[in-house]
Design a protein around this motif. Structure first.
Motif, short mmCIF file in Angstrom:
data_model
loop_
_atom_site.label_atom_id
_atom_site.label_comp_id
_atom_site.label_asym_id
_atom_site.label_seq_id
_atom_site.Cartn_x
_atom_site.Cartn_y
_atom_site.Cartn_z
N VAL A 187 0.82 -1.21 0.00
CA VAL A 187 0.00 0.00 0.00
C VAL A 187 0.86 1.26 0.00
O VAL A 187 0.72 2.13 -0.87
CB VAL A 187 -0.97 0.00 1.20
CG1 VAL A 187 -1.78 1.28 1.23
CG2 VAL A 187 -1.90 -1.22 1.11
N ARG A 191 1.39 3.97 -3.08
CA ARG A 191 0.96 5.36 -2.89
C ARG A 191 2.10 6.34 -3.12
O ARG A 191 1.88 7.46 -3.61
CB ARG A 191 0.38 5.55 -1.49
CG ARG A 191 -0.90 4.80 -1.25
CD ARG A 191 -1.60 5.20 0.03
NE ARG A 191 -0.83 4.98 1.25
CZ ARG A 191 -1.38 4.90 2.46
NH1 ARG A 191 -2.70 5.01 2.60
NH2 ARG A 191 -0.63 4.72 3.52
N TRP A 199 -5.84 -2.16 0.41
CA TRP A 199 -5.29 -3.12 1.38
C TRP A 199 -6.18 -4.35 1.42
O TRP A 199 -7.38 -4.25 1.69
CB TRP A 199 -5.21 -2.48 2.76
CG TRP A 199 -4.52 -3.33 3.78
CD1 TRP A 199 -3.47 -4.18 3.58
CD2 TRP A 199 -4.82 -3.41 5.18
NE1 TRP A 199 -3.09 -4.77 4.76
CE2 TRP A 199 -3.90 -4.32 5.76
CE3 TRP A 199 -5.77 -2.79 5.99
CZ2 TRP A 199 -3.92 -4.63 7.11
CZ3 TRP A 199 -5.78 -3.10 7.34
CH2 TRP A 199 -4.86 -4.01 7.90
N TRP A 207 -4.15 -1.97 11.17
CA TRP A 207 -3.31 -1.13 10.32
C TRP A 207 -2.25 -0.43 11.17
O TRP A 207 -2.55 0.01 12.29
CB TRP A 207 -4.18 -0.11 9.60
CG TRP A 207 -3.42 0.77 8.66
CD1 TRP A 207 -2.99 2.05 8.90
CD2 TRP A 207 -2.98 0.43 7.35
NE1 TRP A 207 -2.32 2.51 7.80
CE2 TRP A 207 -2.28 1.55 6.84
CE3 TRP A 207 -3.10 -0.71 6.55
CZ2 TRP A 207 -1.72 1.58 5.56
CZ3 TRP A 207 -2.55 -0.70 5.28
CH2 TRP A 207 -1.86 0.42 4.80
N PRO A 214 -5.42 3.26 4.83
CA PRO A 214 -5.68 2.99 3.41
C PRO A 214 -7.00 3.60 2.98
O PRO A 214 -7.93 3.74 3.78
CB PRO A 214 -5.74 1.46 3.35
CG PRO A 214 -6.16 1.05 4.73
CD PRO A 214 -5.55 2.05 5.67
N THR A 217 -10.14 -0.78 2.14
CA THR A 217 -9.74 -2.08 2.68
C THR A 217 -10.78 -3.10 2.26
O THR A 217 -11.98 -2.86 2.37
CB THR A 217 -9.66 -2.04 4.21
OG1 THR A 217 -8.66 -1.10 4.61
CG2 THR A 217 -9.29 -3.41 4.78
#
Length: 239
Positions: A187, A191, A199, A207, A214, A217
């Motif tokens: 992730v 990004r 995710w 997380w 994220p 998810t």
């Protein structure tokens, strides 16, 4: 990010499309059984865990090959075979056996049907730091390209694998979507390149507090399909 702009979807493999641990455990057991027949003194002195520790030491002393897990295993076996005075060419057969078993994975039930449904409308590329061969698994023929850390020369979160996927498909970062189970190497790494990331959290993990959450998810790939089709499943603030 509007779903209509997505042209390329990249997927991590281990623990995203199939559970990793069962395949690795079976492959390591098969290798150790093989060593009992071909290098019994080595197999007697080293169990699976101590061989794993030896590979970690190889990675620490040879960081230039740490991204290539197959090569790390090969170098480790050569060192052990030499120490126990066995022919080092046994390492070739041992690694071949391991890799064959390593690719005997069982995809999650949602993986194959969802990937087949996506293939007509998106370019699909697999990106893995592992050494399973996607074309030797039940997912053979699904992906346009299968990229590995060994083949690229760098492991995620290094951007090289993502960039190569974009180059091969002629897509821009803002037309790509990446799915993976690892917050850092999937992730956050995606990004950082401007690639939207989802995710895949199949096991209810938390997380990491130190990372921005994220945008989306999912617990399975059916939720991805629903989102792509304009549904509202998963935990999302709108990628």
């Amino acid at each position: 990010m509007p779903q209509a702009r997505i042209r390329l979807i990249t997927f991590d493999l281990d623990d995203t499309l199939w559970p990793c641990l069962p395949a690795i455990q079976a492959a390591e057991q098969a290798l150790h059984d093989w060593l009992r027949d071909h290098a019994p003194r080595l197999a007697e002195a080293h169990d699976i865990e101590s061989m794993r520790a030896h590979r970690r030491a190889v990675m620490e002393t040879m960081p230039e090959i740490a991204h290539d897990l197959g090569l790390v295993r090969h170098r480790s076996l050569i060192q052990l075979l030499e120490f126990f005075e066995y022919p080092i060419d046994l390492a070739d057969g041992a690694v071949s056996l391991f890799l064959d078993h390593r690719s005997r994975v069982e995809p999650y039930a949602d993986a194959l049907p969802v990937l087949r449904s996506l293939a007509p409308n998106y370019r699909l590329v697999s990106l893995t730091n592992g050494n399973a061969d996607a074309e030797a698994t039940p997912l053979r023929g699904i992906f346009d390209h299968n990229l590995t850390a060994a083949g690229i020369g760098a492991a995620k979160p290094d951007p090289a694998m993502f960039r190569r996927a974009l180059e091969l498909t002629g897509c821009r970062a803002d037309a790509c979507l990446h799915l993976g189970d690892d917050p850092w190497t999937d992730v956050e790494a995606a990004r950082a390149l401007g690639i939207a990331a989802i995710w895949v959290n199949r096991t209810g993990r938390d997380w990491p507090d130190e990372l921005p959450p994220p945008s989306l998810t999912v617990t399975n790939l059916y939720e991805l399909t629903a989102w792509l089709n304009g549904g509202c499943t998963g935990d999302t603030d709108g990628i």
